[in-house]
Design a protein around this motif. Structure first.
Motif, PDB file in Angstrom:
ATOM      1  N   ASN B 275       0.824  -1.211   0.000  1.00  0.00           N
ATOM      2  CA  ASN B 275       0.000   0.000   0.000  1.00  0.00           C
ATOM      3  C   ASN B 275       0.856   1.259   0.000  1.00  0.00           C
ATOM      4  O   ASN B 275       0.525   2.250  -0.648  1.00  0.00           O
ATOM      5  CB  ASN B 275      -0.938   0.011   1.208  1.00  0.00           C
ATOM      6  CG  ASN B 275      -1.951  -1.124   1.215  1.00  0.00           C
ATOM      7  OD1 ASN B 275      -2.442  -1.517   2.265  1.00  0.00           O
ATOM      8  ND2 ASN B 275      -2.254  -1.680   0.063  1.00  0.00           N
ATOM      9  N   LEU B 276       1.962   1.231   0.730  1.00  0.00           N
ATOM     10  CA  LEU B 276       2.873   2.370   0.718  1.00  0.00           C
ATOM     11  C   LEU B 276       3.564   2.484  -0.637  1.00  0.00           C
ATOM     12  O   LEU B 276       3.560   3.542  -1.262  1.00  0.00           O
ATOM     13  CB  LEU B 276       3.941   2.225   1.813  1.00  0.00           C
ATOM     14  CG  LEU B 276       3.493   2.346   3.274  1.00  0.00           C
ATOM     15  CD1 LEU B 276       4.653   2.013   4.204  1.00  0.00           C
ATOM     16  CD2 LEU B 276       2.960   3.734   3.588  1.00  0.00           C
ATOM     17  N   LYS B 277       4.137   1.390  -1.085  1.00  0.00           N
ATOM     18  CA  LYS B 277       5.004   1.461  -2.258  1.00  0.00           C
ATOM     19  C   LYS B 277       4.255   1.889  -3.519  1.00  0.00           C
ATOM     20  O   LYS B 277       4.803   2.607  -4.354  1.00  0.00           O
ATOM     21  CB  LYS B 277       5.710   0.120  -2.478  1.00  0.00           C
ATOM     22  CG  LYS B 277       6.752   0.187  -3.589  1.00  0.00           C
ATOM     23  CD  LYS B 277       7.869  -0.782  -3.401  1.00  0.00           C
ATOM     24  CE  LYS B 277       8.940  -0.564  -4.450  1.00  0.00           C
ATOM     25  NZ  LYS B 277       8.577  -1.126  -5.767  1.00  0.00           N
ATOM     26  N   LEU B 278       2.992   1.451  -3.634  1.00  0.00           N
ATOM     27  CA  LEU B 278       2.211   1.839  -4.809  1.00  0.00           C
ATOM     28  C   LEU B 278       1.508   3.182  -4.622  1.00  0.00           C
ATOM     29  O   LEU B 278       0.782   3.638  -5.498  1.00  0.00           O
ATOM     30  CB  LEU B 278       1.176   0.757  -5.129  1.00  0.00           C
ATOM     31  CG  LEU B 278       1.737  -0.602  -5.540  1.00  0.00           C
ATOM     32  CD1 LEU B 278       0.609  -1.572  -5.843  1.00  0.00           C
ATOM     33  CD2 LEU B 278       2.648  -0.463  -6.754  1.00  0.00           C
ATOM     34  N   GLY B 279       1.727   3.799  -3.468  1.00  0.00           N
ATOM     35  CA  GLY B 279       1.073   5.088  -3.231  1.00  0.00           C
ATOM     36  C   GLY B 279      -0.424   4.957  -3.002  1.00  0.00           C
ATOM     37  O   GLY B 279      -1.175   5.914  -3.203  1.00  0.00           O
ATOM     38  N   SER B 280      -0.865   3.776  -2.577  1.00  0.00           N
ATOM     39  CA  SER B 280      -2.305   3.587  -2.357  1.00  0.00           C
ATOM     40  C   SER B 280      -2.779   4.296  -1.101  1.00  0.00           C
ATOM     41  O   SER B 280      -3.906   4.788  -1.042  1.00  0.00           O
ATOM     42  CB  SER B 280      -2.628   2.095  -2.259  1.00  0.00           C
ATOM     43  OG  SER B 280      -2.160   1.408  -3.396  1.00  0.00           O
ATOM     44  N   GLY B 281      -1.939   4.313  -0.090  1.00  0.00           N
ATOM     45  CA  GLY B 281      -2.316   4.965   1.162  1.00  0.00           C
ATOM     46  C   GLY B 281      -1.951   4.101   2.356  1.00  0.00           C
ATOM     47  O   GLY B 281      -1.156   3.160   2.235  1.00  0.00           O
TER      48      GLY B 281
END
Lengths: 431, 431
Positions: B275-281
């Motif tokens: 979630n962090l790495k893909l910028g999802s939140g």
């Protein structure tokens, strides 16, 4: 290893480039050539086979307190005030030069094992010992005797004199691998008058100043109440943070402070894991980088991390802002690697380290890339998103090997681990 | 190792307790005794010396796509849309059963090495092969054939039938170590009518449903626009998320959805690094935990992580909320360990795993605690804040050793690494 040598068949990665199969030549402490493919044969040179290895610059840890490695795991998941009052301060009160030495030695073992070649160390105990052990270990370091200035004027003067003398002695170390710094603990533990005097003496001796600053919201609020300005703005205005100073943490800073740090050439030591773990907050890394402030990485002590692995700091520094800003490109692997290598070296006064390039100090490490979690492709992201300190196999500083194939060569690891365990058992609060 | 055995002199840690020096007895796939000190001698039992080791439950990874391990590092630091369009989808289009098999095998090597004993795997290629390889490896898994339902009604029916048949076959695996799940990809890739039908068929076959949901803000917004409700609320209302369902990601959820997940007994797979790495939140972990929702941990695929190391997920899950909320006690090591072990096992349908306790399956791992970064004290925090998958030395599932002293016993690691490299080179988009 006084013979010149060449590392062959190796993947070379630093912050600015990657060579999939190349070589690095080392002579008289320096990298003397870097190239692709096979090097020309040279008579009398040793060869080191770098197959299935990544050769990268040694990591630089720009903030820590090595004696506190002995306090690793003494207190997790407690709010900062309770962490300090109930656990850390009582345990620190029980530390002495001998146990501090055991902590520093343990830190050095852990740092070499995890690919750190250069570190900053601030503490008030066993300073001469720390310098000697660092020299012996073959590492580079910026050392300081930390100062908390709550005492009488006379006590303050003595502390300052001792700290300056210590930093000077580090600057003129026999090996040339030490630097000295002047480290007043923080704006909330040092009166302004003391900070001014410290800065004057530091400048007189041409020593850089390092300071914990803007670590928590509470600190910033109280500083503003007392001085009418937040701490970074205030110390910039006072001329205490100047070119080459190192602002450690800088978690809670505003826009004009970002500009001020940039305009004054102040370095920032970003300690993401410690800031998270202690609940201090999240420093505005993308903003720091957008302002072209030279940001490096620090682990802080193992008591608030709980490791001294700069690979962990790299991954955390890269990860958290992508999620926070909901932008996967909020950070990128090359910039993070730059922070952990060349920016760190510059911040600690080693201007000739951090790249794998002709003329630079031969400070580099090998990563075993022939492992399931690293394949099938190698690039800058491998070092930031897949590697950990446990993947480091070899460490060289100024060409000299400190670790080969996982074996430490300059320190007695088993003895150090044994002494750390013994010292820890003696700490009264460890029960 | 069909003889019963006892692990002695070992530090035992699970989510609810710690024994500094104890023993674990294993017989017929089960833990039959756990205790402090020395075990009573029993004739014919093998002894395993656990000195300087931590024995802990095997880790459970509740979300992943093993074939995508082949795409590790193919694209870092790109915004999600570009990541998918330019890198991941073209590369996935080039995958076939053979390369998917190479990816799954690589994932299995990495997971065993990093102490995972049980995992979830959703993909659309090489499903029979993945089941066979998992059986062979000795691991436990919940397997599913993922469904994206953009096609014709007929194609949708066929996909659903194949997916249900596959899940049923897993449920009745020879070893009993497999579970089957039904995994419609996401609310935005499966029409509502298809989700309803999938749920009906899954219930008919007593199969649990897993689904990616509320991963990005964009998804939630578009779902609300289309259906008048955010996706989690909607699928709860539709009776598609029910007791035992696994909601994967659940990053962007509101307060009433938290209550709904709790009231309906829905599990959540928290994938902090992806979630962090893909910028999802950043999923609201403390709120999920406060609502007593059973949260477990997933790595997602290595293309967005970039490892399958559940230790990394533990540390990230623990760290980020402390900083975000500026509360060092926003999370605690025992709860995080519970998520990574017993909660994970429950989420995947293994109700008899995750504790080191009499009667539980003998799924456990050893950590080498005799290392600089682990000492001088061992506790729950050691596993969350200091350990990584690279510290795992031994892995046992149902009493059977899959790794001893760093050597894999059930799969041919060298061959698998070689095949993964070869398969990766064949991917057209890998240039």
């Amino acid at each position: 290893m006084t013979r010149p040598y060449v590392v062959t068949n190796v993947t070379i990665i630093d912050a600015v480039r990657m060579i999939s199969k190349g070589f690095v030549k080392v002579k008289d402490k320096k990298i003397v050539a870097v190239g692709e493919g096979e090097p020309q044969a040279e008579y009398g040179w040793e060869r080191i086979d770098g197959q299935k290895k990544i050769l990268m610059p040694g990591l630089v840890n720009t903030h820590g307190h090595t004696p506190m490695t002995l306090l690793r795991g003494i207190s997790d998941d407690l709010p900062l005030e309770r962490w300090l009052n109930e656990k850390i301060w009582p345990a620190e009160a029980a530390l002495d030069d001998e146990s501090a030495a055991a902590g520093t030695a343990l830190a050095i073992v852990e740092m070499i094992r995890s690919g750190t070649t250069c570190f900053a160390d601030m503490y008030h105990l066993n300073r001469e010992g720390a310098a000697a052990l660092t020299e012996e270990s073959g590492m580079k370091a910026s050392l300081s005797r930390g100062m908390i200035a709550f005492g009488s004027k006379k006590e303050q003067q003595e502390k300052l004199k001792t700290a300056i003398d210590y930093a000077k002695s580090c600057q003129s170390s026999a090996s040339g691998r030490l630097r000295g710094a002047v480290f007043p603990h923080a704006p909330y533990t040092c009166p302004l008058e003391f900070l001014r005097e410290t800065k004057a003496k530091a400048e007189e001796a041409a020593l850089p100043l390092q300071i914990h600053i803007a670590e928590t919201r509470k600190e910033v609020k109280e500083h503003e109440t007392k001085h009418g300005l937040p701490p970074v703005a205030h110390l910039l205005e006072e001329g205490i943070l100047t070119k080459g100073s190192l602002a450690v943490h800088a978690v809670h800073i505003n826009h004009s402070e970002l500009t001020g740090l940039k305009d004054n050439g102040v370095h920032v030591s970003h300690n993401p894991q410690s800031n998270l773990k202690l609940g201090s907050g999240i420093a505005p890394l993308p903003q720091l980088l957008n302002h072209h402030i030279p940001v490096s990485l620090g682990t802080d002590s193992a008591a608030s991390n709980n490791t001294l692995d700069v690979f962990d700091e790299m991954r955390q520094a890269a990860m958290v802002h992508k999620g926070l800003e909901e932008e996967a490109n909020a950070t990128d692997a090359q910039t993070i690697l730059e922070m952990a290598t060349v920016n760190g070296a510059n911040a600690l006064g080693f201007s000739n380290a951090g790249f794998i390039e002709e003329g630079y100090d031969a400070d580099f490490i090998f990563i075993n890339s022939d492992q399931a979690h690293m394949i099938p492709r190698i690039n800058h992201g491998t070092l930031v998103y897949s590697a950990t300190g446990r993947d480091v196999t070899d460490v060289f500083v100024e060409g000299k090997p400190l670790m080969r194939d996982g074996r430490l060569l300059t320190v007695d690891e088993e003895k150090i681990r044994h002494e750390a365990m013994a010292a820890s058992e003696k700490l009264a609060d460890d029960h």
